[in-house]
Design an enzyme around this catalytic site. Structure first.
Site, PDB file in Angstrom:
ATOM      1  N   THR A   9      21.689  -9.986 -42.555  1.00  0.00           N
ATOM      2  CA  THR A   9      22.240 -10.588 -41.221  1.00  0.00           C
ATOM      3  C   THR A   9      22.449  -9.728 -40.275  1.00  0.00           C
ATOM      4  O   THR A   9      22.616  -8.430 -40.579  1.00  0.00           O
ATOM      5  CB  THR A   9      23.353 -11.582 -41.756  1.00  0.00           C
ATOM      6  N   ASP A  10      22.425 -10.022 -39.026  1.00  0.00           N
ATOM      7  CA  ASP A  10      22.753  -9.436 -38.009  1.00  0.00           C
ATOM      8  C   ASP A  10      24.289  -8.944 -38.071  1.00  0.00           C
ATOM      9  O   ASP A  10      24.812  -7.852 -37.503  1.00  0.00           O
ATOM     10  CB  ASP A  10      22.519  -9.939 -36.692  1.00  0.00           C
ATOM     11  N   GLU A  11      25.178  -9.616 -38.836  1.00  0.00           N
ATOM     12  CA  GLU A  11      26.706  -9.466 -38.855  1.00  0.00           C
ATOM     13  C   GLU A  11      27.211  -8.151 -39.428  1.00  0.00           C
ATOM     14  O   GLU A  11      28.151  -7.876 -39.234  1.00  0.00           O
ATOM     15  CB  GLU A  11      27.182 -10.527 -39.520  1.00  0.00           C
ATOM     16  N   TYR A  46      32.414 -11.509 -45.562  1.00  0.00           N
ATOM     17  CA  TYR A  46      31.036 -11.978 -45.800  1.00  0.00           C
ATOM     18  C   TYR A  46      30.135 -10.840 -45.078  1.00  0.00           C
ATOM     19  O   TYR A  46      29.360 -10.335 -45.996  1.00  0.00           O
ATOM     20  CB  TYR A  46      30.812 -13.190 -45.048  1.00  0.00           C
ATOM     21  N   LYS A 100      27.525  -8.298 -47.383  1.00  0.00           N
ATOM     22  CA  LYS A 100      26.027  -8.185 -46.891  1.00  0.00           C
ATOM     23  C   LYS A 100      25.687  -6.859 -46.798  1.00  0.00           C
ATOM     24  O   LYS A 100      24.466  -6.354 -47.230  1.00  0.00           O
ATOM     25  CB  LYS A 100      25.819  -9.096 -45.725  1.00  0.00           C
ATOM     26  N   ASN A 132      20.818 -18.649 -37.798  1.00  0.00           N
ATOM     27  CA  ASN A 132      19.678 -19.719 -37.758  1.00  0.00           C
ATOM     28  C   ASN A 132      20.588 -21.262 -37.454  1.00  0.00           C
ATOM     29  O   ASN A 132      21.692 -21.380 -37.849  1.00  0.00           O
ATOM     30  CB  ASN A 132      19.386 -19.743 -39.153  1.00  0.00           C
ATOM     31  N   PRO A 161      35.785 -28.595 -33.243  1.00  0.00           N
ATOM     32  CA  PRO A 161      36.533 -27.553 -33.324  1.00  0.00           C
ATOM     33  C   PRO A 161      35.679 -26.451 -32.736  1.00  0.00           C
ATOM     34  O   PRO A 161      34.766 -25.974 -33.197  1.00  0.00           O
ATOM     35  CB  PRO A 161      37.032 -27.345 -34.797  1.00  0.00           C
ATOM     36  N   ASN A 171      29.535 -20.106 -27.362  1.00  0.00           N
ATOM     37  CA  ASN A 171      29.643 -20.926 -28.216  1.00  0.00           C
ATOM     38  C   ASN A 171      29.923 -22.266 -27.468  1.00  0.00           C
ATOM     39  O   ASN A 171      29.501 -23.582 -27.792  1.00  0.00           O
ATOM     40  CB  ASN A 171      30.845 -20.880 -29.323  1.00  0.00           C
ATOM     41  N   GLY A 182      39.571 -11.742 -36.738  1.00  0.00           N
ATOM     42  CA  GLY A 182      38.606 -10.570 -36.858  1.00  0.00           C
ATOM     43  C   GLY A 182      37.440 -11.259 -36.091  1.00  0.00           C
ATOM     44  O   GLY A 182      36.340 -11.089 -36.505  1.00  0.00           O
TER      45      GLY A 182
HETATM   46  P1  NAD Z   1      23.414 -21.341 -47.643  1.00  0.00           P
HETATM   47  O1  NAD Z   1      24.798 -20.977 -48.019  1.00  0.00           O
HETATM   48  O2  NAD Z   1      23.040 -22.459 -47.069  1.00  0.00           O
HETATM   49  O3  NAD Z   1      22.464 -21.295 -49.107  1.00  0.00           O
HETATM   50  C1  NAD Z   1      22.971 -20.418 -50.109  1.00  0.00           C
HETATM   51  C2  NAD Z   1      22.253 -20.691 -51.679  1.00  0.00           C
HETATM   52  O4  NAD Z   1      22.528 -19.775 -52.480  1.00  0.00           O
HETATM   53  C3  NAD Z   1      22.758 -22.092 -52.004  1.00  0.00           C
HETATM   54  O5  NAD Z   1      21.400 -22.915 -52.556  1.00  0.00           O
HETATM   55  C4  NAD Z   1      23.592 -21.834 -53.155  1.00  0.00           C
HETATM   56  O6  NAD Z   1      23.753 -22.562 -54.162  1.00  0.00           O
HETATM   57  C5  NAD Z   1      22.996 -20.441 -53.784  1.00  0.00           C
HETATM   58  N1  NAD Z   1      23.817 -19.396 -54.398  1.00  0.00           N
HETATM   59  C6  NAD Z   1      25.091 -18.984 -54.127  1.00  0.00           C
HETATM   60  N2  NAD Z   1      25.531 -18.302 -54.932  1.00  0.00           N
HETATM   61  C7  NAD Z   1      24.583 -18.100 -55.971  1.00  0.00           C
HETATM   62  C8  NAD Z   1      24.439 -17.485 -57.108  1.00  0.00           C
HETATM   63  N3  NAD Z   1      25.433 -16.662 -57.735  1.00  0.00           N
HETATM   64  N4  NAD Z   1      23.214 -17.630 -58.076  1.00  0.00           N
HETATM   65  C9  NAD Z   1      22.212 -18.353 -57.614  1.00  0.00           C
HETATM   66  N5  NAD Z   1      22.403 -18.993 -56.347  1.00  0.00           N
HETATM   67  C10 NAD Z   1      23.411 -18.947 -55.638  1.00  0.00           C
HETATM   68  O7  NAD Z   1      22.626 -19.941 -47.322  1.00  0.00           O
HETATM   69  P2  NAD Z   1      21.817 -20.009 -45.866  1.00  0.00           P
HETATM   70  O8  NAD Z   1      22.266 -20.098 -44.783  1.00  0.00           O
HETATM   71  O9  NAD Z   1      20.570 -20.588 -46.379  1.00  0.00           O
HETATM   72  O10 NAD Z   1      21.497 -18.260 -45.869  1.00  0.00           O
HETATM   73  C11 NAD Z   1      20.408 -17.813 -47.028  1.00  0.00           C
HETATM   74  C12 NAD Z   1      20.639 -16.193 -46.803  1.00  0.00           C
HETATM   75  O11 NAD Z   1      20.159 -15.775 -45.430  1.00  0.00           O
HETATM   76  C13 NAD Z   1      21.932 -15.643 -47.287  1.00  0.00           C
HETATM   77  O12 NAD Z   1      21.710 -14.519 -47.960  1.00  0.00           O
HETATM   78  C14 NAD Z   1      22.480 -15.451 -45.840  1.00  0.00           C
HETATM   79  O13 NAD Z   1      23.052 -14.272 -46.096  1.00  0.00           O
HETATM   80  C15 NAD Z   1      21.324 -15.077 -45.161  1.00  0.00           C
HETATM   81  N6  NAD Z   1      21.336 -15.380 -43.555  1.00  0.00           N
HETATM   82  C16 NAD Z   1      21.871 -16.594 -43.119  1.00  0.00           C
HETATM   83  C17 NAD Z   1      22.100 -16.711 -41.652  1.00  0.00           C
HETATM   84  C18 NAD Z   1      22.345 -18.198 -41.113  1.00  0.00           C
HETATM   85  O14 NAD Z   1      22.552 -18.380 -39.834  1.00  0.00           O
HETATM   86  N7  NAD Z   1      22.513 -19.154 -42.089  1.00  0.00           N
HETATM   87  C19 NAD Z   1      21.558 -15.713 -40.921  1.00  0.00           C
HETATM   88  C20 NAD Z   1      21.032 -14.476 -41.423  1.00  0.00           C
HETATM   89  C21 NAD Z   1      20.984 -14.364 -42.675  1.00  0.00           C
HETATM   90  P1  TYD Z   2      29.209 -19.993 -37.685  1.00  0.00           P
HETATM   91  O1  TYD Z   2      28.037 -21.245 -37.490  1.00  0.00           O
HETATM   92  O2  TYD Z   2      30.197 -19.986 -38.812  1.00  0.00           O
HETATM   93  O3  TYD Z   2      28.230 -18.698 -37.832  1.00  0.00           O
HETATM   94  P2  TYD Z   2      28.798 -16.900 -37.934  1.00  0.00           P
HETATM   95  O4  TYD Z   2      30.437 -17.043 -37.800  1.00  0.00           O
HETATM   96  O5  TYD Z   2      27.883 -16.685 -39.042  1.00  0.00           O
HETATM   97  O6  TYD Z   2      27.996 -16.604 -36.439  1.00  0.00           O
HETATM   98  O7  TYD Z   2      29.820 -19.844 -36.240  1.00  0.00           O
HETATM   99  C1  TYD Z   2      29.018 -19.354 -35.162  1.00  0.00           C
HETATM  100  C2  TYD Z   2      30.221 -19.301 -34.138  1.00  0.00           C
HETATM  101  O8  TYD Z   2      30.853 -20.439 -33.792  1.00  0.00           O
HETATM  102  C3  TYD Z   2      31.129 -18.392 -34.458  1.00  0.00           C
HETATM  103  O9  TYD Z   2      31.298 -17.567 -33.300  1.00  0.00           O
HETATM  104  C4  TYD Z   2      32.216 -19.080 -34.729  1.00  0.00           C
HETATM  105  C5  TYD Z   2      32.249 -20.491 -33.854  1.00  0.00           C
HETATM  106  N1  TYD Z   2      32.634 -21.523 -34.552  1.00  0.00           N
HETATM  107  C6  TYD Z   2      33.465 -22.286 -33.973  1.00  0.00           C
HETATM  108  O10 TYD Z   2      34.156 -22.066 -32.721  1.00  0.00           O
HETATM  109  N2  TYD Z   2      33.998 -23.554 -34.535  1.00  0.00           N
HETATM  110  C7  TYD Z   2      33.659 -23.957 -35.737  1.00  0.00           C
HETATM  111  O11 TYD Z   2      34.260 -25.052 -36.366  1.00  0.00           O
HETATM  112  C8  TYD Z   2      32.890 -23.066 -36.619  1.00  0.00           C
HETATM  113  C9  TYD Z   2      32.236 -23.451 -37.860  1.00  0.00           C
HETATM  114  C10 TYD Z   2      32.270 -21.881 -35.856  1.00  0.00           C
END
Ligand code: NAD
Ligand code: TYD
Length: 356
Positions: free
Chosen positions: A137-139, A163, A167, A193, A218, A262, A296
């Protein structure tokens, strides 16, 4: 080492009952009928078998309910299927939950990755068309000020939340495996995403669901934090591209070139909602509430994607406006998917996180 032939590979994917992994599988299982896809998922609160209904009966798809930390299970999967490609999506993925309790983040995101690396290292000695894609992730890069240039692949890792620290730790482990063992890994770092099937705990999905329920939306702090949004299918496309054309040992930044504050994201969602519901302009914005800031809280994420444009010829194809309309439309048509999630675990989480 040659690139694997995607049309006849055995691909082990982890965590594909979640948001991004399921988008990747829905696309790939149909596109590569001669390849086998094995999905191991623990089915945590974020894992949902309904995300994969459309492919569950396909001959080239196999689901295994399991934890990537389960040594015996993971070892037996590697022995039985002998995958030549691994894509590791499995993670605890929500920053706010990592602040409430970091332990499972370190376990799954770091030790889970280690378990996969070790098992792959054992069976891959005689393979020549193998690769391990880590979905990062970019984070991991930390936070930018409003005037900083976007993150490129050479930025230092400076994670600020449990988190992102977990990562970043996994990324460092993968780097060490590449340097020490020549392990064939690549890292994808992608920005925020959004899209269909996203669990309603993240900003965009939470806002959409709140609007349908006429509940408060919120916004943390002053809402001026910035994220770079990418439509989930563009991320799935990026991963496919990486499997085929990425270089072993490299890191690739992906993003949507769509930086938004946001509060602007939320207001856009509200305005689209007013239009589709034929409501008075400004009606939905009344549901926005400003709540205590996230501790943070990273100010800004933005990705410089010039490297992947040049090296992989990859570009995001969905504009934020188009993607957001498609996403809202999907949530409108798929209440059956999200309404059941609002009970039980999520209800308790909303209470703990928002006191709502
Ligand atoms: P998500 O939380 O929707 O899904 C995570 C999945 O992993 C779930 O199906 C969960 O059941 C499974 N899981 C969790 N712990 C597990 C374990 N111990 N063994 C097997 N399965 C397990 O997450 P997402 O948003 O689909 O993200 C997927 C990946 O992409 C993650 O690695 C996340 O760090 C990365 N990512 C997410 C975003 C985003 O915006 N959501 C952006 C960049 C990268
Ligand atoms: P989020 O979707 O949790 O992604 P990330 O923290 O991984 O970027 O949050 C996106 C942005 O929105 C982040 O700056 C936190 C903010 N946010 C809110 O303001 N209210 C909320 O209820 C949530 C979940 C996030």
């Amino acid at each position: 080492m040659k690139s694997p032939d995607m049309s006849k590979s055995t691909i082990l994917v982890t965590g594909c009952c979640g948001f991004i992994g399921s988008a990747f599988l829905r696309r790939m299982v149909a596109q590569y009928p001669q390849s086998q896809f094995i999905n191991i998922d623990k089915l945590t609160y974020a894992g949902n078998l309904n995300n994969l209904k459309s492919i569950e009966a396909k001959k080239n798809y196999h689901f295994i309910h399991g934890d990537i930390l389960d040594r015996d299970k993971v070892e037996s999967i590697f022995q039985e299927y002998k995958p030549n490609i691994i894509v590791n999506f499995a993670a605890e993925s929500h920053v706010d939950r990592s602040i409430l309790d970091p332990t499972s983040f370190l376990e799954t995101n770091v030790l889970g990755t280690l378990m996969l690396l070790e098992n792959a290292k054992k069976i891959w000695q005689s393979f020549d068309d193998k690769r391990f894609i880590q979905i990062s992730t970019d984070e991991v890069y930390g936070s930018l000020s409003e005037t900083d240039p976007p993150f490129n692949e050479r930025n230092n890792l400076q994670p600020n939340s449990p988190y992102s620290a977990s990562k970043a730790s996994a990324d460092l482990l993968i780097r060490a495996y590449y340097e020490t063992y020549g392990f064939p890994a690549l890292i994808s770092r992608c920005s925020n995403n959004y899209g269909p099937y996203q669990h309603p705990e993240k900003l965009i999905s939470l806002a959409i669901v709140s609007l349908f329920l006429k509940k408060p939306i919120p916004v943390y702090g002053d809402g001026r934090q910035i994220r770079d949004w990418i439509y989930v299918d563009d991320h799935a496309d990026a991963i496919e591209c990486l499997i085929q054309n990425g270089e072993i040992g490299e890191v690739y930044n992906f993003g949507g070139e769509s930086e938004k504050r946001n509060i602007d994201v939320i207001q856009s969602i509200c305005d689209i909602f007013d239009r589709i519901r034929a409501q008075k302009e400004g009606e939905s914005r009344k549901l926005i509430i400003f709540v205590k800031d996230r501790p943070g809280h990273d100010k800004r994420y933005a990705m410089d994607i010039s490297y992947v444009k040049e090296e992989l010829n990859w570009n995001p194809s969905t504009s934020f406006e188009v993607g957001l309309n498609k996403t809202i439309d999907w949530y409108q048509k798929n209440e059956m998917w999200w309404v059941p999630l609002l009970q039980g675990e999520l209800k308790d989480y909303y209470k703990k996180q928002y006191h709502l």
